[in-house]
Design a protein around this motif. Structure first.
Motif: not given
Length: 64
Positions: A1, A3, A26-28, A49
């Motif tokens: 994931m 981040i 902060i974004e996941y 990523c």
């Protein structure tokens, strides 16, 4: 994931040695399931990523 974090430099680096309260984003990102990827896609995963994180940081920069 993947981040991403925007504006973390404003917490510490900009006013060293003090720590300053500031707005941070902060974004996941969506999870990436590696079991569904073939060998070549797994090799490219770090680049993918990194690109997702960079795009998200640019998008969220406008919110600061």
């Amino acid at each position: 994931m993947p981040i991403s974090m925007n504006n973390t430099i404003s917490i510490f680096e900009k006013q060293f040695p003090r720590i300053k309260k500031t707005h941070v984003i902060i974004e996941y990102g969506d999870p990436i399931y590696t079991k569904d990827l073939d060998r070549e896609e797994k090799k490219q995963l770090p680049k993918k990523c990194q690109q997702i994180i960079e795009d998200t940081i640019k998008k969220n920069q406008a919110l600061l």
